[in-house]
Design a protein around this motif. Structure first.
Motif, PDB file in Angstrom:
ATOM      1  N   UNK A 161       0.665  -1.275   0.098  1.00  0.00           N
ATOM      2  CA  UNK A 161       0.568  -0.008   0.064  1.00  0.00           C
ATOM      3  C   UNK A 161       0.729   1.532   0.091  1.00  0.00           C
ATOM      4  N   UNK A 162       1.719   1.151   0.629  1.00  0.00           N
ATOM      5  CA  UNK A 162       2.971   2.127   0.529  1.00  0.00           C
ATOM      6  C   UNK A 162       3.677   2.370  -0.213  1.00  0.00           C
ATOM      7  N   UNK A 163       3.949   1.624  -1.694  1.00  0.00           N
ATOM      8  CA  UNK A 163       4.771   1.817  -3.220  1.00  0.00           C
ATOM      9  C   UNK A 163       3.459   2.533  -4.211  1.00  0.00           C
ATOM     10  N   UNK A 164       3.426   4.219  -4.209  1.00  0.00           N
ATOM     11  CA  UNK A 164       2.798   4.573  -4.733  1.00  0.00           C
ATOM     12  C   UNK A 164       2.750   3.927  -6.391  1.00  0.00           C
ATOM     13  N   UNK A 165       3.918   4.154  -6.434  1.00  0.00           N
ATOM     14  CA  UNK A 165       4.304   3.749  -7.805  1.00  0.00           C
ATOM     15  C   UNK A 165       3.985   2.819  -9.079  1.00  0.00           C
ATOM     16  N   UNK A 166       4.193   1.676  -7.357  1.00  0.00           N
ATOM     17  CA  UNK A 166       3.462   0.612  -8.331  1.00  0.00           C
ATOM     18  C   UNK A 166       2.165   0.994  -8.394  1.00  0.00           C
ATOM     19  N   UNK A 167       1.620   1.035  -7.545  1.00  0.00           N
ATOM     20  CA  UNK A 167      -0.088   1.694  -7.575  1.00  0.00           C
ATOM     21  C   UNK A 167      -0.220   2.031  -8.484  1.00  0.00           C
ATOM     22  N   UNK A 199     -10.494  -4.719  -5.966  1.00  0.00           N
ATOM     23  CA  UNK A 199      -9.130  -5.244  -5.627  1.00  0.00           C
ATOM     24  C   UNK A 199      -9.882  -6.530  -4.485  1.00  0.00           C
ATOM     25  N   UNK A 200      -9.136  -7.825  -3.982  1.00  0.00           N
ATOM     26  CA  UNK A 200      -9.402  -9.109  -3.538  1.00  0.00           C
ATOM     27  C   UNK A 200      -9.045  -8.748  -2.182  1.00  0.00           C
ATOM     28  N   UNK A 201      -8.914  -7.554  -2.032  1.00  0.00           N
ATOM     29  CA  UNK A 201      -8.349  -7.776  -0.211  1.00  0.00           C
ATOM     30  C   UNK A 201      -7.394  -6.915   0.227  1.00  0.00           C
ATOM     31  N   UNK A 202      -6.797  -6.360   1.684  1.00  0.00           N
ATOM     32  CA  UNK A 202      -5.895  -5.760   2.258  1.00  0.00           C
ATOM     33  C   UNK A 202      -5.610  -6.852   3.501  1.00  0.00           C
ATOM     34  N   UNK A 203      -4.694  -6.511   3.263  1.00  0.00           N
ATOM     35  CA  UNK A 203      -3.576  -7.873   4.425  1.00  0.00           C
ATOM     36  C   UNK A 203      -2.589  -7.014   5.151  1.00  0.00           C
ATOM     37  N   UNK A 204      -2.155  -7.235   6.553  1.00  0.00           N
ATOM     38  CA  UNK A 204      -1.406  -6.756   6.502  1.00  0.00           C
ATOM     39  C   UNK A 204      -1.914  -6.061   8.214  1.00  0.00           C
ATOM     40  N   UNK A 205      -0.879  -5.120   8.755  1.00  0.00           N
ATOM     41  CA  UNK A 205      -1.191  -4.582   9.642  1.00  0.00           C
ATOM     42  C   UNK A 205      -2.200  -3.668   9.760  1.00  0.00           C
ATOM     43  N   UNK A 206      -2.823  -3.746  11.438  1.00  0.00           N
ATOM     44  CA  UNK A 206      -4.555  -3.175  10.328  1.00  0.00           C
ATOM     45  C   UNK A 206      -4.228  -1.138  11.021  1.00  0.00           C
ATOM     46  N   UNK A 207      -3.295  -0.812  11.259  1.00  0.00           N
ATOM     47  CA  UNK A 207      -2.520   0.440  11.886  1.00  0.00           C
ATOM     48  C   UNK A 207      -1.809   0.979  10.906  1.00  0.00           C
ATOM     49  N   UNK A 208      -1.822   2.507  10.650  1.00  0.00           N
ATOM     50  CA  UNK A 208      -0.327   3.251  10.120  1.00  0.00           C
ATOM     51  C   UNK A 208       0.307   3.459  10.473  1.00  0.00           C
ATOM     52  N   UNK A 209       1.606   2.988  10.453  1.00  0.00           N
ATOM     53  CA  UNK A 209       3.158   3.821  10.796  1.00  0.00           C
ATOM     54  C   UNK A 209       4.300   3.010   9.983  1.00  0.00           C
ATOM     55  N   UNK A 210       4.980   4.236  10.932  1.00  0.00           N
ATOM     56  CA  UNK A 210       6.714   4.296   9.276  1.00  0.00           C
ATOM     57  C   UNK A 210       6.845   2.510   9.574  1.00  0.00           C
ATOM     58  N   UNK A 211       6.305   1.645  10.458  1.00  0.00           N
ATOM     59  CA  UNK A 211       6.735   0.004  10.870  1.00  0.00           C
ATOM     60  C   UNK A 211       6.009  -1.042  10.783  1.00  0.00           C
ATOM     61  N   UNK A 212       5.330  -0.744   9.913  1.00  0.00           N
ATOM     62  CA  UNK A 212       3.630  -1.296   9.679  1.00  0.00           C
ATOM     63  C   UNK A 212       3.482  -1.151   8.774  1.00  0.00           C
ATOM     64  N   UNK A 213       2.708  -1.963   8.248  1.00  0.00           N
ATOM     65  CA  UNK A 213       2.715  -2.317   6.813  1.00  0.00           C
ATOM     66  C   UNK A 213       1.373  -3.122   5.957  1.00  0.00           C
ATOM     67  N   UNK A 214       0.955  -2.718   4.783  1.00  0.00           N
ATOM     68  CA  UNK A 214       0.181  -3.779   4.789  1.00  0.00           C
ATOM     69  C   UNK A 214       0.174  -3.941   2.665  1.00  0.00           C
ATOM     70  N   UNK A 215      -0.201  -5.195   2.297  1.00  0.00           N
ATOM     71  CA  UNK A 215      -0.829  -4.755   0.860  1.00  0.00           C
ATOM     72  C   UNK A 215      -1.828  -5.250   0.665  1.00  0.00           C
ATOM     73  N   UNK A 216      -2.158  -4.812  -0.823  1.00  0.00           N
ATOM     74  CA  UNK A 216      -3.123  -5.121  -1.189  1.00  0.00           C
ATOM     75  C   UNK A 216      -3.170  -5.924  -2.736  1.00  0.00           C
ATOM     76  N   UNK A 217      -4.109  -6.973  -2.462  1.00  0.00           N
ATOM     77  CA  UNK A 217      -4.169  -8.064  -3.860  1.00  0.00           C
ATOM     78  C   UNK A 217      -4.855  -7.135  -4.777  1.00  0.00           C
TER      79      UNK A 217
END
Length: 183
Positions: free
Chosen positions: A138-144, A155-173
């Motif tokens: 989700x943080x990879x804006x250029x790829x998105x 979008x089939x789903x969002x997976x990963x950490x529930x909260x945004x921070x510098x040390x949390x990560x999530x992906x979108x399929x």
């Protein structure tokens, strides 16, 4: 389900199965993508290409026979500029999962990525696949931007950490449905 050929091309690119002699060169290209780690939280994998070549990067319950890693090279200069890694038949038989598609940072912004996606879309459609899937940080804006421009509009789903921070990560399929009029 049929699989992509061991060698094929687009207008400016030649794509073929990775050979053992190319592992070092392709790993050096993959290493130029290390900046993505700050967005997806994964660690650098110095043997990623060799591991893919020997064992594949398989989904749960996956079979090596359905996995493919290929090099992307320019036809004119005959120079390796990228890598394509995919799995045929996941999560459904008529799906292709793009595990990794990367064009060397020095050759980005020259239309090679869009050319690859247009050629892949045509190829997968001709082989009878109904959709292509990819997982994007989700943080990879250029790829998105790239993937949505390439027609991945579901979008089939969002997976990963529930909260945004510098040390949390999530992906979108993301999913691109293959239809005749898109080709």
């Amino acid at each position: 389900m049929k699989q992509i050929p061991t060698a094929w091309n687009s207008e400016r690119l030649f794509i073929s199965d990775l050979k053992e002699s190319e592992i070092f060169d392709i790993q050096s290209i993959v290493d130029t993508s290390n900046y993505v780690q700050e967005w997806d939280g994964r660690d650098h994998e110095p043997d990623y290409v060799r591991s893919c070549f020997e064992k594949g990067n398989l989904p749960p319950g996956g079979k090596l026979a359905n996995y493919r890693i290929q090099t992307i090279r320019t036809i004119q200069e005959n120079k390796n500029i990228g890598v394509l890694s995919l799995y045929h038949g996941y999560p459904m038989e008529n799906s292709v999962y793009l595990e990794f598609l990367y064009i060397h940072s020095e050759t980005q912004k020259q239309g090679y990525g869009q050319e690859m996606m247009h050629a892949l879309t045509q190829l997968f459609f001709d082989l009878g696949y109904k959709e292509i899937r990819i997982n994007v940080a989700l943080k990879n804006w250029a790829a998105l931007r790239f993937w949505t421009k390439s027609g991945f509009d579901q979008i089939s789903g969002i997976y990963g950490d529930l909260e945004h921070s510098d040390k949390t990560f999530a992906n979108m399929e993301l999913i691109k449905t293959l239809k005749k009029h898109d080709i």
